[in-house]
Design a protein around this motif. Sequence first.
Motif, short mmCIF file in Angstrom:
data_model
loop_
_atom_site.label_atom_id
_atom_site.label_comp_id
_atom_site.label_asym_id
_atom_site.label_seq_id
_atom_site.Cartn_x
_atom_site.Cartn_y
_atom_site.Cartn_z
N PRO A 113 -61.53 29.35 1.85
CA PRO A 113 -62.45 28.66 0.94
C PRO A 113 -63.43 29.64 0.31
N PRO A 114 -63.85 29.38 -0.93
CA PRO A 114 -64.80 30.28 -1.59
C PRO A 114 -66.13 30.31 -0.85
N LEU A 115 -66.79 31.44 -0.94
CA LEU A 115 -68.06 31.64 -0.25
C LEU A 115 -69.23 31.46 -1.22
N ASP A 116 -70.32 30.95 -0.69
CA ASP A 116 -71.55 30.87 -1.49
C ASP A 116 -72.31 32.19 -1.35
N ALA A 117 -73.51 32.29 -1.92
CA ALA A 117 -74.27 33.54 -1.93
C ALA A 117 -74.54 34.08 -0.52
N PRO A 118 -75.04 33.26 0.45
CA PRO A 118 -75.26 33.82 1.80
C PRO A 118 -73.95 34.27 2.46
N GLY A 119 -72.88 33.52 2.24
CA GLY A 119 -71.58 33.91 2.79
C GLY A 119 -71.07 35.19 2.16
N LEU A 120 -71.29 35.34 0.86
CA LEU A 120 -70.89 36.57 0.18
C LEU A 120 -71.69 37.77 0.67
N LEU A 121 -72.98 37.55 0.93
CA LEU A 121 -73.81 38.63 1.45
C LEU A 121 -73.29 39.11 2.81
N GLU A 122 -72.98 38.18 3.66
CA GLU A 122 -72.43 38.54 4.98
C GLU A 122 -71.09 39.24 4.84
N PHE A 123 -70.24 38.73 3.94
CA PHE A 123 -68.94 39.34 3.69
C PHE A 123 -69.10 40.77 3.18
N ALA A 124 -70.04 40.97 2.26
CA ALA A 124 -70.27 42.30 1.68
C ALA A 124 -70.81 43.27 2.72
N VAL A 125 -71.72 42.83 3.55
CA VAL A 125 -72.29 43.71 4.58
C VAL A 125 -71.19 44.11 5.57
N ARG A 126 -70.34 43.17 5.96
CA ARG A 126 -69.24 43.50 6.87
C ARG A 126 -68.28 44.49 6.21
N SER A 149 -68.00 51.81 -3.75
CA SER A 149 -68.81 51.87 -4.96
C SER A 149 -69.16 50.43 -5.35
N ILE A 150 -70.09 50.31 -6.27
CA ILE A 150 -70.49 48.98 -6.72
C ILE A 150 -69.30 48.25 -7.32
N ARG A 151 -68.51 48.95 -8.14
CA ARG A 151 -67.35 48.31 -8.76
C ARG A 151 -66.34 47.83 -7.73
N ASP A 152 -66.06 48.65 -6.72
CA ASP A 152 -65.10 48.26 -5.68
C ASP A 152 -65.60 47.04 -4.90
N LEU A 153 -66.88 47.03 -4.57
CA LEU A 153 -67.44 45.90 -3.83
C LEU A 153 -67.42 44.63 -4.69
N ARG A 154 -67.73 44.79 -5.96
CA ARG A 154 -67.71 43.64 -6.87
C ARG A 154 -66.30 43.03 -6.94
N ARG A 155 -65.29 43.88 -7.02
CA ARG A 155 -63.90 43.39 -7.06
C ARG A 155 -63.53 42.68 -5.76
N LYS A 156 -63.95 43.25 -4.65
CA LYS A 156 -63.63 42.65 -3.35
C LYS A 156 -64.30 41.28 -3.19
N MET A 157 -65.55 41.19 -3.65
CA MET A 157 -66.26 39.91 -3.53
C MET A 157 -65.71 38.88 -4.51
N ALA A 158 -65.18 39.31 -5.64
CA ALA A 158 -64.65 38.38 -6.64
C ALA A 158 -63.49 37.56 -6.07
N ASP A 159 -62.75 38.13 -5.13
CA ASP A 159 -61.64 37.39 -4.50
C ASP A 159 -62.14 36.26 -3.62
N ARG A 160 -63.34 36.39 -3.08
CA ARG A 160 -63.86 35.39 -2.15
C ARG A 160 -64.92 34.48 -2.75
N ALA A 161 -65.40 34.79 -3.95
CA ALA A 161 -66.48 34.01 -4.57
C ALA A 161 -65.91 32.77 -5.25
N GLU A 162 -66.81 31.84 -5.57
CA GLU A 162 -66.42 30.66 -6.32
C GLU A 162 -65.97 31.09 -7.71
#
Length: 181
Positions: free
Chosen positions: A10-23, A31-44
Amino acid sequence: MAFRPKTPKPPLDAPGLLEFAVRSLSSKMKSIRDLRRKMADRAEPGEPGEAAIEAVILKLKDLGYLSDERFAADYTRMRQENEKFGRRRVQQGLMQKGIAQELTNTTLSKAYDEVDEVALARAYVARKRMKQPTGDREQKQKETAKAMRRLVAAGFTTKTIWKVLRDWGAELEESDLEDSE
């Protein structure tokens, strides 16, 4: 054993994305671009997901967990010290990771201006256990060409490569020497 398709997470909200990004950052620097791409797969999908991603990136920058400058410096240092790569190979890697060209150039100039590239190439040769060409003339030429291709792929300049090959006693043509200098 039967193949079972993965169920989409299921897609993650902002707090879930923050936890996902920190992990994600705790396991490997990004890099910022790599993290942005990784979070895009899990975001709404759509606008809310993009806004959440931007908010998380800003929060991580404020906390000091995410910095392209620090990433570029660490990436360059590790590739230079551990892998013994030349400047061009590290530059290609930084560009692939989405680091801006200006930041890449300043980072590389800081890291490689004081480095003896010939010594670095020799360290690369030793690390990869490359052997001097042996055998008859044709075999030596083939092995020299193979060594040259490996050194070019490792990011060294032709001038540096020729210096290393001359130390090995490689036969050089006059046109090759003029082009490299």
